[in-house]
Each structure stands twice: as structure tokens, then as C-alpha cells.
Design a protein around this motif. Structure first.
Motif, PDB file in Angstrom:
ATOM      1  N   GLY A  20      56.390 -14.924 -20.150  1.00 44.15           N
ATOM      2  CA  GLY A  20      56.204 -14.517 -21.542  1.00 44.15           C
ATOM      3  C   GLY A  20      54.891 -13.795 -21.751  1.00 44.15           C
ATOM      4  O   GLY A  20      54.830 -12.790 -22.466  1.00 44.15           O
ATOM      5  N   ASN A  21      53.834 -14.276 -21.106  1.00 44.32           N
ATOM      6  CA  ASN A  21      52.526 -13.633 -21.236  1.00 44.32           C
ATOM      7  C   ASN A  21      52.527 -12.241 -20.612  1.00 44.32           C
ATOM      8  O   ASN A  21      51.963 -11.304 -21.179  1.00 44.32           O
ATOM      9  N   ILE A  22      53.167 -12.123 -19.462  1.00 42.56           N
ATOM     10  CA  ILE A  22      53.231 -10.809 -18.799  1.00 42.56           C
ATOM     11  C   ILE A  22      54.029  -9.831 -19.651  1.00 42.56           C
ATOM     12  O   ILE A  22      53.622  -8.674 -19.839  1.00 42.56           O
ATOM     13  N   LEU A  23      55.187 -10.272 -20.167  1.00 41.56           N
ATOM     14  CA  LEU A  23      55.988  -9.402 -21.040  1.00 41.56           C
ATOM     15  C   LEU A  23      55.207  -8.989 -22.279  1.00 41.56           C
ATOM     16  O   LEU A  23      55.294  -7.839 -22.719  1.00 41.56           O
ATOM     17  N   TYR A  24      54.457  -9.927 -22.838  1.00 40.29           N
ATOM     18  CA  TYR A  24      53.668  -9.649 -24.047  1.00 40.29           C
ATOM     19  C   TYR A  24      52.624  -8.575 -23.759  1.00 40.29           C
ATOM     20  O   TYR A  24      52.495  -7.601 -24.511  1.00 40.29           O
ATOM     21  N   ILE A  25      51.925  -8.714 -22.648  1.00 43.38           N
ATOM     22  CA  ILE A  25      50.886  -7.738 -22.288  1.00 43.38           C
ATOM     23  C   ILE A  25      51.509  -6.376 -21.972  1.00 43.38           C
ATOM     24  O   ILE A  25      51.029  -5.337 -22.441  1.00 43.38           O
ATOM     25  N   LEU A  26      52.604  -6.370 -21.194  1.00 41.81           N
ATOM     26  CA  LEU A  26      53.262  -5.105 -20.866  1.00 41.81           C
ATOM     27  C   LEU A  26      53.846  -4.433 -22.114  1.00 41.81           C
ATOM     28  O   LEU A  26      53.809  -3.210 -22.247  1.00 41.81           O
ATOM     29  N   GLY A  27      54.386  -5.231 -23.015  1.00 34.56           N
ATOM     30  CA  GLY A  27      54.932  -4.680 -24.253  1.00 34.56           C
ATOM     31  C   GLY A  27      53.866  -4.003 -25.093  1.00 34.56           C
ATOM     32  O   GLY A  27      54.061  -2.874 -25.576  1.00 34.56           O
ATOM     33  N   TRP A  28      52.725  -4.672 -25.260  1.00 41.22           N
ATOM     34  CA  TRP A  28      51.647  -4.075 -26.043  1.00 41.22           C
ATOM     35  C   TRP A  28      51.040  -2.875 -25.332  1.00 41.22           C
ATOM     36  O   TRP A  28      50.625  -1.903 -25.978  1.00 41.22           O
ATOM     37  N   ALA A  29      51.015  -2.897 -23.990  1.00 35.75           N
ATOM     38  CA  ALA A  29      50.515  -1.733 -23.250  1.00 35.75           C
ATOM     39  C   ALA A  29      51.421  -0.521 -23.492  1.00 35.75           C
ATOM     40  O   ALA A  29      50.936   0.597 -23.677  1.00 35.75           O
ATOM     41  N   ALA A  30      52.738  -0.742 -23.501  1.00 37.57           N
ATOM     42  CA  ALA A  30      53.676   0.357 -23.761  1.00 37.57           C
ATOM     43  C   ALA A  30      53.512   0.895 -25.180  1.00 37.57           C
ATOM     44  O   ALA A  30      53.542   2.110 -25.398  1.00 37.57           O
ATOM     45  N   ILE A  31      53.315   0.011 -26.148  1.00 35.15           N
ATOM     46  CA  ILE A  31      53.135   0.443 -27.542  1.00 35.15           C
ATOM     47  C   ILE A  31      51.838   1.238 -27.693  1.00 35.15           C
ATOM     48  O   ILE A  31      51.805   2.291 -28.347  1.00 35.15           O
ATOM     49  N   ILE A  32      50.769   0.747 -27.085  1.00 30.87           N
ATOM     50  CA  ILE A  32      49.484   1.452 -27.170  1.00 30.87           C
ATOM     51  C   ILE A  32      49.566   2.816 -26.503  1.00 30.87           C
ATOM     52  O   ILE A  32      49.082   3.820 -27.044  1.00 30.87           O
ATOM     53  N   TYR A  33      50.221   2.889 -25.341  1.00 26.52           N
ATOM     54  CA  TYR A  33      50.373   4.183 -24.667  1.00 26.52           C
ATOM     55  C   TYR A  33      51.232   5.141 -25.494  1.00 26.52           C
ATOM     56  O   TYR A  33      50.977   6.341 -25.534  1.00 26.52           O
ATOM     57  N   CYS A  34      52.229   4.587 -26.164  1.00 30.02           N
ATOM     58  CA  CYS A  34      53.076   5.402 -27.043  1.00 30.02           C
ATOM     59  C   CYS A  34      52.228   6.057 -28.133  1.00 30.02           C
ATOM     60  O   CYS A  34      52.328   7.264 -28.367  1.00 30.02           O
ATOM     61  N   TYR A  35      51.387   5.271 -28.795  1.00 27.71           N
ATOM     62  CA  TYR A  35      50.554   5.839 -29.863  1.00 27.71           C
ATOM     63  C   TYR A  35      49.478   6.762 -29.308  1.00 27.71           C
ATOM     64  O   TYR A  35      49.098   7.743 -29.958  1.00 27.71           O
ATOM     65  N   PHE A  36      48.994   6.473 -28.100  1.00 27.48           N
ATOM     66  CA  PHE A  36      48.054   7.391 -27.455  1.00 27.48           C
ATOM     67  C   PHE A  36      48.705   8.755 -27.273  1.00 27.48           C
ATOM     68  O   PHE A  36      48.090   9.792 -27.527  1.00 27.48           O
ATOM     69  N   ARG A  37      49.975   8.762 -26.825  1.00 32.07           N
ATOM     70  CA  ARG A  37      50.699  10.016 -26.635  1.00 32.07           C
ATOM     71  C   ARG A  37      50.901  10.746 -27.958  1.00 32.07           C
ATOM     72  O   ARG A  37      50.788  11.964 -28.032  1.00 32.07           O
TER      73      ARG A  37
END
Length: 135
Positions: free
Chosen positions: A42-59
Motif C-alpha cells: 500500500g505504501n509503495i502504491l501510494y508513493i508511485l501514485g503520487w509520483a505519477a500525478i506530480i509528473y503529470c502536472y509537471f508535464r
């Protein structure tokens, strides 16, 4: 307020297919992390999920338009077969309201027959085999 937002977004890359995909994956990962609770998965999914969201907004807010465009084109090229498969399935579902779709017993060619004509003899346009089907 709207004018300020328009000025801020001027010269930025904006939303594209890769950004939408990253946002969707990120949101799904964060939601799935909630089901796993405080476990390691759950912790890994949470971190990966937020990383994908942050990268999305960076793009989305990036000013390096050529690099973001190249990334999106690479993503579209890699997912072309998958996207075209789902597009074809969607088109088949639209046609099934008006047509029956059969496969030729010898060459497996798909043949479209109008609905409501009773039993008809179908001739395959590819190999010439004839067979009887109900429409």
C-alpha cells in the motif's frame, strides 16, 4: 482571476494523452493503496501514485514543449496497437445493432450480414465459400 490563469498557462505544454494516462494511473494507484492500508504494498502504491500525478502536472505546466511533444509521440507509438484494438471493438459494438457479424468457416474472414433477413446463403468475398446463416 480567469485572465491571470490564462496568462500563467500561456507558453505551457498543456494536457495530452500521456498526461491523461499518468493522471489516471496515479489516481487508481492512490485509491488501491487505500485498500491495502499501512502494508508495504500500500505504501509503495501510494508513493508511485503520487509520483505519477506530480509528473503529470509537471508535464502540463512545462515550458519545454518540444521535449513533452516527443514524449507524447513516443507514448502514442507504443500504445497504437492497444488503442486501435479498443477502437475496433467499439466500432464492432456499434455495428452489432444493425448487422450480424460472422466468420467464414474456411478462411476466418469476418462478414457483415444485415439483421432481419431470415436464413440466407452467405458467400465469402475472400475465398468464395458459401454457407447458410440466420440473420
Amino acid at each position: 482571476m480567469r485572465d491571470k490563469m490564462m496568462r500563467f498557462l500561456q507558453g505551457r505544454y498543456g494536457v495530452d494523452a500521456l498526461s491523461k494516462c499518468l493522471l489516471g494511473i496515479g489516481l487508481i494507484a492512490v485509491i488501491l493503496a487505500g485498500f491495502f492500508g499501512g502494508k508495504a504494498a500500500g505504501n509503495i502504491l501510494y508513493i508511485l501514485g503520487w509520483a505519477a500525478i506530480i509528473y503529470c502536472y509537471f508535464r502540463i505546466f512545462s515550458k519545454n514543449i518540444t521535449k513533452r511533444y516527443a514524449e507524447n509521440q513516443k507514448y502514442l507509438a507504443k500504445t497504437y496497437k492497444l488503442r486501435s484494438f479498443f477502437y475496433k471493438q467499439k466500432e464492432l459494438m456499434k455495428q452489432r445493432k444493425v448487422y450480424h457479424i460472422y466468420k467464414c468457416p474456411s478462411c476466418k474472414q469476418k462478414i457483415r450480414i444485415p439483421r432481419g433477413k431470415g436464413k440466407i446463403e452467405v458467400r465469402c468475398p475472400k475465398c468464395g465459400t458459401t454457407f447458410i446463416k440466420k440473420s
